[in-house]
Design a protein around this motif. Structure first.
Motif, short mmCIF file in Angstrom:
data_model
loop_
_atom_site.label_atom_id
_atom_site.label_comp_id
_atom_site.label_asym_id
_atom_site.label_seq_id
_atom_site.Cartn_x
_atom_site.Cartn_y
_atom_site.Cartn_z
N ASN A 1 11.83 80.56 30.32
CA ASN A 1 12.69 79.70 29.53
C ASN A 1 13.39 80.55 28.47
N THR B 1 15.86 79.53 26.41
CA THR B 1 16.44 78.75 25.32
C THR B 1 15.96 79.21 23.94
N PRO B 2 14.66 79.43 23.71
CA PRO B 2 14.25 79.90 22.38
C PRO B 2 14.80 81.29 22.05
N ILE C 1 17.68 82.59 23.05
CA ILE C 1 19.09 82.42 22.71
C ILE C 1 19.23 81.84 21.31
N ASP C 2 18.38 80.89 20.95
CA ASP C 2 18.41 80.32 19.60
C ASP C 2 18.16 81.39 18.54
N VAL C 3 17.18 82.25 18.78
CA VAL C 3 16.87 83.31 17.82
C VAL C 3 18.03 84.30 17.71
N PHE D 1 21.24 83.73 18.20
CA PHE D 1 22.31 83.09 17.45
C PHE D 1 21.99 83.04 15.96
N LEU D 2 20.75 82.76 15.61
CA LEU D 2 20.37 82.74 14.19
C LEU D 2 20.52 84.12 13.57
#
Length: 133
Positions: free
Chosen positions: A14, A16-17, A19-21, A23-24
């Motif tokens: 997965n 998704t986490p 990619i979130d990190v 972007f942050l």
């Protein structure tokens, strides 16, 4: 006794986490970055205390005066790139070029001289200063 096997779920990663990190982190670095703005400074350059005295006169000398006037081998030049092109057509390319800038000449003007020399393919540049032993 016969046991029933459960169907195995396919293994998946997965993202998704992750990619979130990413972007942050990208947002953090964009917000925290500062940009330095450079400006032209009026510098008072010191006299040279060390070095050696020039032994011979260079075939190409460019002088920058306090008011920004440029002269090539003692003759005033309004358009330095054209003057350098004409010089290179009339003479062979010199081994070195000497830039003689007044200590009160603007740094930007000296930079434009160096840029014109680089554009003409003259990269062996030295600076002449006032030398008082």
């Amino acid at each position: 006794m016969k046991f029933q096997r459960r169907p195995c779920e396919p293994i998946s990663l997965n993202l998704t986490p992750l990619i979130d990190v990413v972007f942050l982190l990208l947002i953090f670095f964009m917000v925290s970055t500062t940009f330095d703005q450079t400006s032209e400074l009026d510098l008072q350059l010191p006299e040279a205390l060390h070095g050696e005295q020039a032994r011979d006169r260079a075939p190409l000398q460019i002088e920058v005066s306090e008011d920004g006037a440029i002269s090539v081998n003692g003759e005033a030049s309004d358009n330095l790139p054209d003057t350098l092109t004409q010089f290179l057509q009339d003479h062979t390319a010199p081994e070195r070029v000497v830039v003689i800038a007044d200590e009160r000449a603007r740094h930007g003007q000296v930079t434009r001289v160096l840029d014109a020399l680089t554009g003409a393919g003259l990269t062996q540049v030295s600076f002449q200063t006032r030398y008082e032993p």
